[in-house]
Scaffold this motif. Structure first.
Motif, PDB file in Angstrom:
ATOM      1  N   ILE A 137       0.843  -1.205   0.000  1.00  0.00           N
ATOM      2  CA  ILE A 137       0.000   0.000   0.000  1.00  0.00           C
ATOM      3  C   ILE A 137       0.876   1.252   0.000  1.00  0.00           C
ATOM      4  N   ASP A 138       1.953   1.231   0.783  1.00  0.00           N
ATOM      5  CA  ASP A 138       2.857   2.382   0.795  1.00  0.00           C
ATOM      6  C   ASP A 138       3.459   2.623  -0.588  1.00  0.00           C
ATOM      7  N   ASN A 141       0.793   4.239  -2.738  1.00  0.00           N
ATOM      8  CA  ASN A 141       0.644   5.666  -2.461  1.00  0.00           C
ATOM      9  C   ASN A 141       1.770   6.481  -3.097  1.00  0.00           C
ATOM     10  N   ARG A 142       2.963   5.880  -3.113  1.00  0.00           N
ATOM     11  CA  ARG A 142       4.110   6.612  -3.669  1.00  0.00           C
ATOM     12  C   ARG A 142       4.047   6.699  -5.182  1.00  0.00           C
ATOM     13  N   LYS A 144       1.296   6.153  -6.973  1.00  0.00           N
ATOM     14  CA  LYS A 144      -0.057   6.538  -7.367  1.00  0.00           C
ATOM     15  C   LYS A 144      -0.706   5.467  -8.232  1.00  0.00           C
ATOM     16  N   GLU A 160      -6.235   6.578   5.653  1.00  0.00           N
ATOM     17  CA  GLU A 160      -4.836   6.978   5.708  1.00  0.00           C
ATOM     18  C   GLU A 160      -4.080   6.630   4.434  1.00  0.00           C
ATOM     19  N   ASN A 161      -4.699   5.889   3.536  1.00  0.00           N
ATOM     20  CA  ASN A 161      -4.032   5.439   2.312  1.00  0.00           C
ATOM     21  C   ASN A 161      -4.913   5.761   1.115  1.00  0.00           C
ATOM     22  N   PRO A 162      -4.625   6.843   0.413  1.00  0.00           N
ATOM     23  CA  PRO A 162      -5.541   7.306  -0.645  1.00  0.00           C
ATOM     24  C   PRO A 162      -5.614   6.395  -1.857  1.00  0.00           C
ATOM     25  N   PHE A 163      -4.644   5.487  -2.049  1.00  0.00           N
ATOM     26  CA  PHE A 163      -4.675   4.610  -3.216  1.00  0.00           C
ATOM     27  C   PHE A 163      -4.955   3.159  -2.825  1.00  0.00           C
ATOM     28  N   THR A 383       5.744   7.443 -11.436  1.00  0.00           N
ATOM     29  CA  THR A 383       4.390   7.699 -10.964  1.00  0.00           C
ATOM     30  C   THR A 383       3.416   7.469 -12.107  1.00  0.00           C
ATOM     31  N   SER A 388      -4.713   8.021 -10.560  1.00  0.00           N
ATOM     32  CA  SER A 388      -5.700   8.895  -9.924  1.00  0.00           C
ATOM     33  C   SER A 388      -7.053   8.784 -10.604  1.00  0.00           C
TER      34      SER A 388
END
Length: 982
Positions: A137-138, A141-142, A144, A160-163, A383, A388
């Motif tokens: 997950i991290d 997020n990095r 995207k 806490e994790n937008p992706f 990225t 998104s």
């Protein structure tokens, strides 16, 4: 690789071609080349290794060594196949890149980096485990890139994790369903058995909160490590067996759960009286548990799992899934499709729909970082330019025709569906009810997922462990031979309530008295056996010794399991222990010595009236006598004469009305009016005095030396209380001086302290609870009396630990005991017949009459007498107004008025002169006397002013007045005699 396999196939086809007849060579070559080209095109397309820019690469990370991983693998392949089969030729293709994490966190991280850096995937499904997913997950997020994971641990949050998109229900969503089952059977305590991993610990706070909402406590949390051996599991189960709680909630994965239930069966914890509830993951994967374990060790277990509605599409998919599973894993035993496979299928379907929404244009690759320095694998990650867009398309979406039902994503979180409640019977499970957050538990469920509108809020018939249909009580006395440790106060006094002894042979503690006897009867009336033992708690006589609060605190320190005795239920104590219903009423009051018998007092006749009432009565007597003398002095010969006689008449006349009618006649109407009111006052006063004195002389009353506790504070008296009692705190709150406290333990000490009094080393009062005071009064009937006020208390009760399951049952048993004849027998045994001592009414002692009781009566008498006196003077001054209008000094006027008042008025003869003439003559005579002091002769024709009360203020009748034409008349004689007497 695929590119290498195609030349190999061409080479093999050439060799085959050389083996055939030359005449068929051309036809054979044509068919072989066509087949090879088709095969290579298919393989390259499915691998995503063509240069077609309209293909979207998707990474898949699964634990393919696990059954769940293989189930989701097949579901994903079928989801992609269905997507490609249902899309047009020009649509964007989704190319999967599958990697096996091999149950290792590092492998999962390596696979994620490879997919993001080398393959440059636009989305990742997986991993399965929360420890693996956390790192992935991290990365998402990095970079995207959306990460769609079926993890159930609530420790990983989408906020806490937008992706991060959760493609499975979190384990926290089932906690309210589990709590509803616990509430349905009124279980007050449960034990949670969880796996010591992020998967297991994540549910604990949510489960605890859900249980607290229904007032159920988690009495113990038992953590089991995934690496624990069978001996460690068995030791933990034996530890749980020694506890009272018999309801267990199990949150383990299938392999560890299988070992747990096998050992629970071995420990005898799958018998009647136990209740087991398993959570969603284990219930949903029950097919992965060995059938022999289910049949031997899991019978009667309850479970919850997500409800999946049956449909034709699901049945058709299940058949396809089984066929594909046999093709992919031919050497493996058949595994059944589960809800995780359905969630994986629906998640990939939603991802495919999101890809279509993004557009059919070329999908760009990851944007590389703009640097030429040596980069690590993490630094080299770019990225995503479409991540998104995919997240925005998927974070709030719904798949109404999903195989798992209503597959709805809100804020990137899968929304809960109804839960099934199943009962494990035989080799499988039986549905016994449903639960929804809106309607709670119900027996049936409508097709649309809402609970049926029915009054049946109960579950179906459940077979509990031990093949029992009786609902487990939820707790039992431990079977390890441990008895209920019952603390009892050992204070060496008031043995009627509690007495502690030791058996000389066995040294066993024997407790008797009201409290222990009631407790024994209560335990006997319970529907089950409760072994117990008494443990004495010494309460000594020293100031620093322990008290009842310390005894109750032994429960919170787990030294005692209960406290029995004369323990009062208090709000402060109920904060850390639970009390049963009281078995005896209680209030706080005071006992004081009685006064000596006033009937032997020589001055008892003064007792009926208070001193202020005696003074007020005497003053009113004198005042009434004076008023009557003023009103009668000029017209009544009985009120004339020497000064000593007139002063005596004032006292004699008014006081004589107390005992007999006076012989003096009253001639003035004003005097009669005053006497009418006064006689009524005297009647009421004498009647009240007679009644009070009679009561004092005849009724045998015990009068207290002190009638109010506040008198003790004012007088600085010492106050006694029972040693160790909470009454000391009550006295402190009542503003008593703590230096005036003295504690005692026996009735004999109470008697000795009260007999001596405060001045001789004793006390002025004993303040204690009513049961003890009644016992004291029953023994010393005539010496002491109870005085108020009385402060209410809850009574005596049995104390248990907070949340103890014994409290409801013991409370019901207490009611049975006190409502029956048993309680009367216990009271008769220890206290005897209280009617042997006459009842004392310390609150109704006869008191002296006070002035307040007669204020109104005295006011009426005073106003009537005062108004009559005022009216008399107004009339007198009006008739002698000629004196007031003269030019003499005020002193001479007053002397003249006094002399006129002192003259006797004659009413027997008619006046020959007009009143004005008589008045003028009298005025002249009076002033002549005043100036020349000439002695009046008997023949002086004086006339006095006439006071005609009956005729008003007008002119006196002609018959009234003095006559001067006749001598020797009675009026003349009376006048002469009066002047001589004066």
């Amino acid at each position: 690789s695929t590119t290498a396999s195609c030349p190999t196939l061409i080479f093999l086809s050439t060799r085959v071609f050389q083996m055939h007849n030359p005449r068929c060579r051309f036809l054979i070559i044509f068919f072989q080349l066509a087949s090879i080209i088709s095969f290579c095109h298919y393989v390259i397309g499915i691998r995503g290794e063509d240069n077609n820019t309209s293909a979207v690469k998707m990474g898949i990370i699964l634990d393919l060594e696990t059954e769940v991983g293989k189930v989701m693998h097949i579901s994903i392949l079928l989801a992609l196949a269905d997507y490609h089969a249902n899309t047009s030729r020009g649509a964007i293709r989704i190319v999967p890149h599958i990697r096996d994490s091999k149950k290792d966190d590092v492998e999962a991280a390596s696979a994620a980096i490879y997919l993001l850096k080398d393959v440059q995937v636009q989305a990742i499904f997986g991993p399965q485990m929360s420890t693996q997913t956390d790192f992935v997950i991290d990365l998402g997020n990095r970079v995207k890139v959306p990460i769609i994971s079926p993890v159930t641990s609530p420790l990983l949050t989408v906020k806490e994790n937008p992706f991060f998109i959760r493609g499975a229900l979190p384990s926290s969503s089932q906690t309210k369903a589990i709590a509803a089952i616990v509430k349905n059977y009124n279980w007050r305590e449960v034990v949670v058995i969880y796996e010591e991993s992020p998967y297991g610990t994540g549910i604990l706070p949510y489960l605890t909160d859900a249980l607290l909402e229904i007032n159920t406590l988690v009495s113990y949390r038992s953590g089991i490590s995934p690496s624990a051996n069978d001996d460690q599991i068995l030791r933990e189960l034996y530890k749980l067996k020694t506890m009272q709680t018999r309801v267990f909630i199990v949150h383990l994965q299938e392999n560890l759960a299988s070992r747990l239930f096998l050992k629970a069966k071995e420990a005898g914890m799958m018998n009647s009286g136990y209740a087991w509830i398993i959570t969603d993951v284990l219930t949903s994967l029950l097919d992965l548990v060995d059938t022999s374990v289910i049949e031997s060790s899991m019978q009667g277990v309850l479970g919850v799992k997500s409800y999946v509605p049956r449909s034709n599409e699901l049945d058709m998919f299940t058949r396809r899934w089984r066929k594909r599973f046999r093709q992919e894993y031919p050497d493996m035993d058949q595994v059944e499709l589960n809800v995780f496979g359905l969630w994986a299928y629906d998640s990939i379907t939603l991802l495919a729909e999101a890809v279509e929404k993004v557009g059919t244009t070329a999908i760009p690759k990851l944007k590389k970082p703009d640097t030429r320095e040596n980069l690590t694998d993490l630094d080299a990650l770019g990225t995503s330019e479409v991540g998104s867009l995919l997240i925005d398309s998927m974070q709030n979406t719904e798949l109404k025709s999903g195989l798992s039902g209503d597959f709805r994503i809100v804020d990137r979180e899968l929304q809960p569906s109804p839960y099934q409640i199943v009962n494990i019977i035989g080799k499988g499970e039986k549905v016994v009810g449903f639960w929804t957050e809106k309607d709670g538990i119900s027996h049936k469920l409508k097709m649309n997922g809402k609970t049926a509108k029915t009054n049946n809020k109960q579950l179906g018939v459940i077979i509990w462990p031990g093949e029992s249909t009786i609902v487990p009580r939820g707790w039992e006395i431990p079977t390890s031979g441990k008895k209920l440790r019952v603390g009892v106060p050992d204070k060496g006094g008031l043995e009627q309530f509690i007495k502690v002894e030791r058996d000389p042979k066995t040294q066993a503690v024997i407790a008797t008295g009201l409290g222990p006897d009631v407790f024994k009867e209560v335990i006997l009336s319970l529907p089950y056996a409760v072994p117990y033992e008494f443990i004495p708690f010494p309460i000594a006589h020293s100031p620093t010794s322990q008290n009842y609060d310390d005894l109750v605190h032994k429960i919170t320190s787990k030294e005692y399991d209960a406290v029995v005795g004369d323990v009062t239920i208090l709000a402060s104590r109920s904060e850390y222990v639970d009390f049963t219903l009281p078995f005896s009423e209680s209030s706080i009051s005071a006992v004081v010595p009685v006064r000596n018998d006033d009937r032997k007092n020589a001055w008892i006749f003064l007792k009926p009236l208070k001193a202020e009432l005696w003074i007020a009565t005497g003053a009113l007597f004198v005042f009434i006598g004076f008023v009557v003398w003023v009103l009668e002095h000029r017209v009544n010969k009985d009120f004339r004469g020497p000064k000593r006689k007139q002063v005596g008449m004032i006292f004699w006349f008014s006081f004589s009305t107390l005992v007999f009618a006076h012989k003096e006649k009253i001639t003035s109407n004003l005097s009669r009016f005053v006497l009418i009111v006064w006689v009524f006052v005297v009647l009421v006063l004498t009647s009240s005095y007679t009644a009070s004195l009679t009561s004092m002389l005849t009724v045998q009353q015990l009068q207290p030396t002190i009638t109010d506790l506040n008198d003790l504070i004012k007088n600085g008296e010492y106050v006694g209380y029972q040693k160790g009692s909470f009454v000391k705190d009550v006295l402190t709150r009542m503003k008593f001086d703590s230096s005036k406290f003295r504690s005692y333990s026996t009735l004999e000490e109470y008697n000795d302290a009260l007999s001596r009094g405060s001045k001789n080393g004793g006390v002025g009062a004993i303040v204690d609870e009513l049961p003890y005071l009644r016992l004291l009064l029953n023994k010393y009937c005539r010496k002491y009396i109870m005085v108020g006020p009385t402060y209410k208390a809850a009574g005596f009760g049995f104390a248990f630990p907070k949340g103890s399951p014994l409290v409801p049952d013991v409370s019901r048993a207490v009611l049975k005991v006190i409502e029956g004849e048993t309680m009367n027998n216990i009271i008769q045994k220890w206290f005897g017949n209280e009617t042997d001592c006459p009842k004392q009414d310390g609150m109704a002692t006869a008191a002296s009459l006070t002035l307040d009781s007669f204020k109104g009566l005295f006011l009426i008498a005073g106003v009537s007498a005062g108004s009559s006196l005022l009216l008399f003077f107004l009339i007198f001054l009006y008739q002698n107004r000629e004196i007031l209008v003269t030019d003499d000094s005020i002193g001479k006027k007053l002397c003249a008025i006094a002399k006129v008042f002192d003259l006797k008025r004659d009413d027997s003869n008619s006046m020959s002169k007009k009143p004005s003439e008589g008045n003028e003559s009298l005025t002249a005579t009076v002033f002549a006397e005043s100036d020349a002091s000439i002695e009046l002769s008997p023949n002086l024709p004086l006339q006095s002013p006439e006071i005609g009360i009956s005729d008003g203020l007008g002119e006196s009748p002609a018959s009234e007045g003095f006559s001067t034409t006749e001598t020797g008349t009675p009026v003349h004689e009376t006048m002469s005699g009066t002047i001589e007497e004066r």
